[in-house]
Motif scaffolding. Structure first.
Motif, PDB file in Angstrom:
ATOM      1  N   TYR A  29     -39.211  34.188  -9.431  1.00  0.00           N
ATOM      2  CA  TYR A  29     -39.034  33.390 -10.648  1.00  0.00           C
ATOM      3  C   TYR A  29     -39.108  34.284 -11.886  1.00  0.00           C
ATOM      4  O   TYR A  29     -39.839  35.273 -11.897  1.00  0.00           O
ATOM      5  CB  TYR A  29     -40.111  32.300 -10.714  1.00  0.00           C
ATOM      6  CG  TYR A  29     -40.033  31.358  -9.528  1.00  0.00           C
ATOM      7  CD1 TYR A  29     -39.326  30.163  -9.614  1.00  0.00           C
ATOM      8  CD2 TYR A  29     -40.629  31.698  -8.317  1.00  0.00           C
ATOM      9  CE1 TYR A  29     -39.235  29.314  -8.518  1.00  0.00           C
ATOM     10  CE2 TYR A  29     -40.533  30.858  -7.213  1.00  0.00           C
ATOM     11  CZ  TYR A  29     -39.840  29.662  -7.318  1.00  0.00           C
ATOM     12  OH  TYR A  29     -39.744  28.831  -6.238  1.00  0.00           O
ATOM     13  N   ARG A  69     -38.446  27.933 -15.343  1.00  0.00           N
ATOM     14  CA  ARG A  69     -38.752  27.441 -13.983  1.00  0.00           C
ATOM     15  C   ARG A  69     -40.249  27.477 -13.658  1.00  0.00           C
ATOM     16  O   ARG A  69     -40.641  27.687 -12.514  1.00  0.00           O
ATOM     17  CB  ARG A  69     -37.959  28.240 -12.944  1.00  0.00           C
ATOM     18  CG  ARG A  69     -36.437  28.081 -13.094  1.00  0.00           C
ATOM     19  CD  ARG A  69     -35.683  29.033 -12.208  1.00  0.00           C
ATOM     20  NE  ARG A  69     -35.834  28.703 -10.795  1.00  0.00           N
ATOM     21  CZ  ARG A  69     -35.542  29.562  -9.815  1.00  0.00           C
ATOM     22  NH1 ARG A  69     -35.086  30.773 -10.110  1.00  0.00           N
ATOM     23  NH2 ARG A  69     -35.697  29.217  -8.562  1.00  0.00           N
ATOM     24  N   GLU A  72     -41.470  24.812 -11.004  1.00  0.00           N
ATOM     25  CA  GLU A  72     -41.096  25.138  -9.633  1.00  0.00           C
ATOM     26  C   GLU A  72     -42.036  26.183  -9.031  1.00  0.00           C
ATOM     27  O   GLU A  72     -42.478  26.057  -7.895  1.00  0.00           O
ATOM     28  CB  GLU A  72     -39.685  25.753  -9.605  1.00  0.00           C
ATOM     29  CG  GLU A  72     -38.556  24.766  -9.657  1.00  0.00           C
ATOM     30  CD  GLU A  72     -37.251  25.523  -9.805  1.00  0.00           C
ATOM     31  OE1 GLU A  72     -36.806  26.143  -8.817  1.00  0.00           O
ATOM     32  OE2 GLU A  72     -36.709  25.530 -10.923  1.00  0.00           O
ATOM     33  N   VAL A  73     -42.323  27.221  -9.794  1.00  0.00           N
ATOM     34  CA  VAL A  73     -43.127  28.308  -9.225  1.00  0.00           C
ATOM     35  C   VAL A  73     -44.553  27.842  -8.979  1.00  0.00           C
ATOM     36  O   VAL A  73     -45.151  28.159  -7.942  1.00  0.00           O
ATOM     37  CB  VAL A  73     -43.062  29.605 -10.081  1.00  0.00           C
ATOM     38  CG1 VAL A  73     -43.722  29.446 -11.411  1.00  0.00           C
ATOM     39  CG2 VAL A  73     -43.673  30.767  -9.324  1.00  0.00           C
TER      40      VAL A  73
END
Lengths: 88, 316
Positions: A29, A69, A72-73
């Motif tokens: 990421y 992001r 998400e991570v």
């Protein structure tokens, strides 16, 4: 910024291999990712930094990400720890 | 940071050897926590002045205190100790190898106060224990970077993951400089102008080099390639070369990087393939040493040129 708290359940704690898995995941990421244990913050993209936290079973961690992001991570790292580093 | 010291830590090798302490009473209370990193001489208190009595500090009994206690009558002594030990004393330390009297030991045991004796004199002992306490109770922060002693200057190399901090440090070590910590540096603010960096006790002098993995710098390069602590005097920020950014070409303006509210001189070095970063870090360190003795290369050259230009104008 996204943050999630998690308690590590893995019996062996975060030794070299799990640390590498966390770092590999974080590296996918673009945002900054860190792990906080107490008042010590480690860069989740650095093996030495993650190992230096000396995360043992029962350690309370905060997974924190900042940037593109980030949600998400944080989700990916948290589920990796929750699944006790078993590859899904 | 909430730091806690337990009285029994005094008996750990690192403390015991430098402070030369020997326990004479209160063994069962060694688990007591000390939360204040200061010391107190209880002379005035013993004489009866209890205002401002800093009972939660470490109590240091010097020659004055012991002489005062010795000349008291048994009755006075009992009254003094009754009052003194009514406070929650953390621990007492007698200097000059002066053993406390039996009654003091009895009170200390009954009130669960550890008592130590040191061979050292009060002044030296006070300064040594203060230094050790400062290391524990000073504010601290964990920095993601690499701390290395380059020509005697503590250089903290910062930058994003993958910019080449560890590779740069590895080459500096190879060139004879000393690694303090890689990737995780614990920086403590000892006083208003002093930052001390150490490594994580878990990692010691290990390093991760991409492509090789984890290496032990001390094993590979020997004991002369590492040190355990170093003052942080210069920050070198490595960043990827950005054509749209203006980099410092003169060095006339000084920039700084704040760590725990202390401004540390900062040098920002753009990285691009083929640029020898270690030699730039070495030069930045040497330049910093020159500044310490008040030699500013850029400023001096500029002054010389200005003088020449002025005299040139006069001739014309």
């Amino acid at each position: 910024m996204t943050e999630r708290e998690i308690i590590v359940k893995s019996d062996a704690g975060v030794h070299a291999r799990p640390a590498m898995m966390l770092v590999r995941e974080a590296m996918k990421y673009p945002c900054s990712v860190s792990l906080l244990k107490g008042n010590v913050e480690a860069d989740c993209k650095s093996i030495m930094s993650v190992l230096g936290l000396a995360i043992v079973s029962g350690s309370r961690l905060i997974v924190r990400a900042h940037g593109e992001r980030e949600k998400e991570v944080v989700q990916a790292i948290v589920s990796m720890i929750e699944n006790d580093f078993r590859m899904s | 940071m909430d730091s806690i010291l337990r009285v029994k830590d005094f008996l750990d090798d690192s403390w015991r050897i430098s402070l030369q302490l020997r326990l004479v009473a209160g063994e069962e209370a060694l688990g007591k926590e000390i939360r204040v990193g200061d010391i107190n001489r209880p002379g005035l208190t013993l004489a009866g002045f209890y205002d401002f009595f800093a009972f939660d500090r470490i109590q240091i009994f010097g020659l004055g205190e012991t002489a005062y206690m010795r000349q008291l009558s048994d009755e006075q002594r009992r009254r003094t100790y009754d009052r003194f030990f009514s406070y929650e004393i953390k621990c007492c330390i007698f200097t000059h190898n002066e053993e406390p009297d039996e009654l003091f030991i009895e009170y200390a045991n009954n009130n669960k106060v550890p008592v130590f004796v040191t061979r050292k004199d009060t002044t030296r002992f006070s300064s040594q224990i203060t230094l050790l306490l400062d290391q524990i109770f000073s504010p601290s922060v964990t920095v993601h970077g690499t701390l290395i002693d380059v020509y005697g200057v503590g250089v903290l190399i910062l930058g994003k993951s993958g910019v080449g901090k560890s590779e740069c440090a590895l080459e500096l070590v190879e060139r004879g400089h000393l690694l303090v910590a890689d990737d995780m540096v614990i920086v403590k603010k000892i006083d208003e102008s002093l930052l001390i960096g150490t490594g994580s006790p878990v990692l010691t002098h290990h390093m991760e080099i991409r492509g090789i993995g984890i290496i032990n710098v001390q094993e590979i390069f020997g004991i002369r390639s590492v040190r355990n602590r170093k003052r942080v005097e210069l920050v070198v920020m490595l960043e990827e070369w950005d054509n749209s950014k203006e980099y410092d070409r003169l060095g006339l303006e000084e920039t700084s990087y704040p760590i725990l509210d202390i401004d540390v001189p900062l040098v920002t070095v753009p990285v691009r393939p083929g640029r020898n970063i270690p030699i730039i870090v070495e030069t930045a360190s040497l330049n910093q040493r020159l500044k310490r003795v008040d030699i500013h290369s850029a400023r001096e050259l500029d002054e010389n040129i200005q003088d020449m230009l002025k005299s040139g104008q006069r001739k014309e």
